[in-house]
Design a protein around this motif. Structure first.
Motif, PDB file in Angstrom:
ATOM      1  N   ALA A 136      27.505 -30.733  36.861  1.00  0.00           N
ATOM      2  CA  ALA A 136      27.450 -31.729  35.795  1.00  0.00           C
ATOM      3  C   ALA A 136      28.113 -31.149  34.535  1.00  0.00           C
ATOM      4  CB  ALA A 136      26.007 -32.128  35.518  1.00  0.00           C
ATOM      5  N   PRO A 137      28.516 -32.004  33.587  1.00  0.00           N
ATOM      6  CA  PRO A 137      29.351 -31.552  32.457  1.00  0.00           C
ATOM      7  C   PRO A 137      28.576 -30.917  31.301  1.00  0.00           C
ATOM      8  CG  PRO A 137      29.056 -33.926  32.340  1.00  0.00           C
ATOM      9  CD  PRO A 137      28.416 -33.489  33.624  1.00  0.00           C
ATOM     10  N   PHE A 138      27.792 -29.895  31.608  1.00  0.00           N
ATOM     11  CA  PHE A 138      27.109 -29.145  30.562  1.00  0.00           C
ATOM     12  C   PHE A 138      28.084 -28.154  29.928  1.00  0.00           C
ATOM     13  CE2 PHE A 138      23.439 -30.563  32.958  1.00  0.00           C
ATOM     14  CZ  PHE A 138      22.461 -30.748  31.991  1.00  0.00           C
ATOM     15  N   ASP A 139      28.144 -28.156  28.604  1.00  0.00           N
ATOM     16  CA  ASP A 139      28.818 -27.080  27.902  1.00  0.00           C
ATOM     17  C   ASP A 139      27.741 -26.238  27.216  1.00  0.00           C
ATOM     18  OD1 ASP A 139      28.021 -28.516  25.649  1.00  0.00           O
ATOM     19  OD2 ASP A 139      30.023 -29.268  25.218  1.00  0.00           O
ATOM     20  N   ARG A 140      28.159 -25.252  26.449  1.00  0.00           N
ATOM     21  CA  ARG A 140      27.183 -24.335  25.860  1.00  0.00           C
ATOM     22  C   ARG A 140      26.242 -25.054  24.887  1.00  0.00           C
ATOM     23  NH1 ARG A 140      28.329 -18.137  24.320  1.00  0.00           N
ATOM     24  NH2 ARG A 140      26.220 -17.568  23.695  1.00  0.00           N
ATOM     25  N   THR A 141      26.787 -25.993  24.130  1.00  0.00           N
ATOM     26  CA  THR A 141      25.974 -26.708  23.146  1.00  0.00           C
ATOM     27  C   THR A 141      24.950 -27.615  23.808  1.00  0.00           C
ATOM     28  OG1 THR A 141      27.769 -26.657  21.522  1.00  0.00           O
ATOM     29  CG2 THR A 141      26.042 -28.299  21.190  1.00  0.00           C
ATOM     30  N   SER A 142      25.379 -28.396  24.805  1.00  0.00           N
ATOM     31  CA  SER A 142      24.442 -29.314  25.465  1.00  0.00           C
ATOM     32  C   SER A 142      23.403 -28.551  26.282  1.00  0.00           C
ATOM     33  CB  SER A 142      25.201 -30.306  26.357  1.00  0.00           C
ATOM     34  OG  SER A 142      25.984 -29.643  27.333  1.00  0.00           O
ATOM     35  N   LEU A 143      23.815 -27.446  26.877  1.00  0.00           N
ATOM     36  CA  LEU A 143      22.851 -26.633  27.616  1.00  0.00           C
ATOM     37  C   LEU A 143      21.779 -26.092  26.668  1.00  0.00           C
ATOM     38  CD1 LEU A 143      22.439 -25.494  30.538  1.00  0.00           C
ATOM     39  CD2 LEU A 143      23.519 -23.405  29.722  1.00  0.00           C
ATOM     40  N   ASP A 144      22.205 -25.621  25.526  1.00  0.00           N
ATOM     41  CA  ASP A 144      21.289 -25.101  24.526  1.00  0.00           C
ATOM     42  C   ASP A 144      20.304 -26.173  24.085  1.00  0.00           C
ATOM     43  OD1 ASP A 144      20.593 -22.980  22.424  1.00  0.00           O
ATOM     44  OD2 ASP A 144      21.124 -24.692  21.168  1.00  0.00           O
ATOM     45  N   ALA A 145      20.799 -27.386  23.817  1.00  0.00           N
ATOM     46  CA  ALA A 145      19.934 -28.476  23.348  1.00  0.00           C
ATOM     47  C   ALA A 145      18.922 -28.893  24.414  1.00  0.00           C
ATOM     48  CB  ALA A 145      20.790 -29.676  22.935  1.00  0.00           C
ATOM     49  N   CYS A 146      19.350 -28.920  25.665  1.00  0.00           N
ATOM     50  CA  CYS A 146      18.443 -29.332  26.738  1.00  0.00           C
ATOM     51  C   CYS A 146      17.373 -28.272  26.993  1.00  0.00           C
ATOM     52  CB  CYS A 146      19.231 -29.618  28.011  1.00  0.00           C
ATOM     53  SG  CYS A 146      20.204 -31.147  27.922  1.00  0.00           S
ATOM     54  N   ILE A 147      17.745 -27.009  26.921  1.00  0.00           N
ATOM     55  CA  ILE A 147      16.757 -25.940  27.074  1.00  0.00           C
ATOM     56  C   ILE A 147      15.758 -25.982  25.924  1.00  0.00           C
ATOM     57  CG2 ILE A 147      16.419 -23.438  27.097  1.00  0.00           C
ATOM     58  CD1 ILE A 147      19.136 -23.237  28.547  1.00  0.00           C
ATOM     59  N   LEU A 148      16.245 -26.239  24.716  1.00  0.00           N
ATOM     60  CA  LEU A 148      15.355 -26.372  23.560  1.00  0.00           C
ATOM     61  C   LEU A 148      14.359 -27.500  23.779  1.00  0.00           C
ATOM     62  CD1 LEU A 148      14.469 -25.829  20.636  1.00  0.00           C
ATOM     63  CD2 LEU A 148      16.356 -27.295  19.885  1.00  0.00           C
ATOM     64  N   ALA A 149      14.832 -28.644  24.268  1.00  0.00           N
ATOM     65  CA  ALA A 149      13.946 -29.784  24.521  1.00  0.00           C
ATOM     66  C   ALA A 149      12.900 -29.444  25.575  1.00  0.00           C
ATOM     67  CB  ALA A 149      14.766 -30.991  24.963  1.00  0.00           C
ATOM     68  N   ALA A 150      13.314 -28.723  26.598  1.00  0.00           N
ATOM     69  CA  ALA A 150      12.364 -28.334  27.648  1.00  0.00           C
ATOM     70  C   ALA A 150      11.289 -27.404  27.097  1.00  0.00           C
ATOM     71  CB  ALA A 150      13.103 -27.674  28.804  1.00  0.00           C
ATOM     72  N   ARG A 151      11.694 -26.412  26.332  1.00  0.00           N
ATOM     73  CA  ARG A 151      10.734 -25.465  25.761  1.00  0.00           C
ATOM     74  C   ARG A 151       9.793 -26.167  24.784  1.00  0.00           C
ATOM     75  NH1 ARG A 151      12.137 -19.788  25.948  1.00  0.00           N
ATOM     76  NH2 ARG A 151      11.269 -19.501  23.862  1.00  0.00           N
ATOM     77  N   ALA A 152      10.319 -27.094  24.009  1.00  0.00           N
ATOM     78  CA  ALA A 152       9.489 -27.818  23.042  1.00  0.00           C
ATOM     79  C   ALA A 152       8.419 -28.653  23.730  1.00  0.00           C
ATOM     80  CB  ALA A 152      10.364 -28.708  22.164  1.00  0.00           C
ATOM     81  N   ASN A 153       8.707 -29.049  24.977  1.00  0.00           N
ATOM     82  CA  ASN A 153       7.769 -29.882  25.724  1.00  0.00           C
ATOM     83  C   ASN A 153       7.049 -29.120  26.832  1.00  0.00           C
ATOM     84  OD1 ASN A 153       8.057 -32.886  24.824  1.00  0.00           O
ATOM     85  ND2 ASN A 153      10.146 -32.064  24.816  1.00  0.00           N
TER      86      ASN A 153
END
Length: 249
Positions: free
Chosen positions: A44-61
């Motif tokens: 899937a089209p994850f780049d460094r920025t989107s990967l970072d944001a999704c990991i942040l969302a996972a950790r926050a939840n």
């Protein structure tokens, strides 16, 4: 967040692949009370920025978040782990030597993962080095994906590598590699069973992709302990198709 590594061997853990590189999807999936997700940075089209944001969302939840990386390059693995991923799933692991290199790359130590105390994983330089090293050693999950005939041939040696925490059966790639037309082909099934037996021999959990929860139940009886059922894309398509069929019935 609890230590996902300690619960990985529990039976019937049902997560999913995430294909959409946006944190909103991760936030929504956290409400489904899944025990884990895998961000599919390989397909899937994850780049460094989107990967970072999704990991942040996972950790926050408080949602354990693995990343299926696109390759086993040290920089690729380092990026996912420094962003705070629970662990990484490495595709196309074929040999014991490759597995040893991957395990070393995922952990701190001589010749291993480069250290940066300023990362999210290290709480932005607020966690003492000794504590971060200990936490990383105890919680980082490293999964070797077996999806090539060579990997199947060498799976016993791969499963025995210290630092490889689990195996993942790539049935679709095995189907293509064996020249079969379905994951239900007997050659693919036997290869899958060989992977399961190797994992069990070395006391390590084994996971796989399935299309439905019923398939997960069937493979769970054979020894698979964690599953990725479809993806959020599949759930969206199936959900609206089901509602459309109800409307048109």
């Amino acid at each position: 967040m609890h230590n996902f590594k300690s619960t990985l061997s529990q039976t019937s853990l049902l997560g999913t692949f995430v294909k959409t590189p946006h944190p909103h999807i991760v936030e929504v999936l956290s409400l489904a009370e899944l025990p884990f997700i895998i961000l599919d940075a390989e397909h899937a089209p994850f780049d460094r920025t989107s990967l970072d944001a999704c990991i942040l969302a996972a950790r926050a939840n408080q949602l354990p978040c693995l990343v299926r990386v696109q390759d086993s390059a040290p920089s690729t693995i380092l990026n996912a782990l420094d962003c705070g991923a629970t662990g990484v799933q490495i595709p196309h692991v074929c040999t014991e030597q490759q597995a040893q290199t991957i395990a070393r790359t995922c952990h701190y130590g001589e010749g291993g993962r480069g250290y940066a105390g300023s990362s999210r994983a290290a709480n932005y330089a607020t966690k003492p080095m000794a504590q971060h090293l200990a936490d990383s050693a105890s919680s980082t999950v490293v999964i070797a994906q077996i999806e090539d005939p060579e990997g199947v041939d060498n799976v016993d040696a791969i499963a025995g590598v210290e630092g490889i925490d689990a195996l993942f059966i790539g049935q679709v790639d095995l189907t293509v590699a064996y020249g079969a037309t379905s994951v239900n082909d007997e050659k693919v099934r036997q290869a899958s069973i060989k992977i399961i037996e190797a994992a069990q021999k070395h006391g390590k959990p084994v996971g796989m992709f399935v299309a439905t929860a019923q398939q997960a139940k069937d493979w769970g009886e054979i020894g698979v302990s964690f599953f990725c059922v479809g993806s959020e894309h599949k759930m969206i398509i199936d959900g609206f198709r089901q509602e459309r069929n109800v409307m048109n019935s």
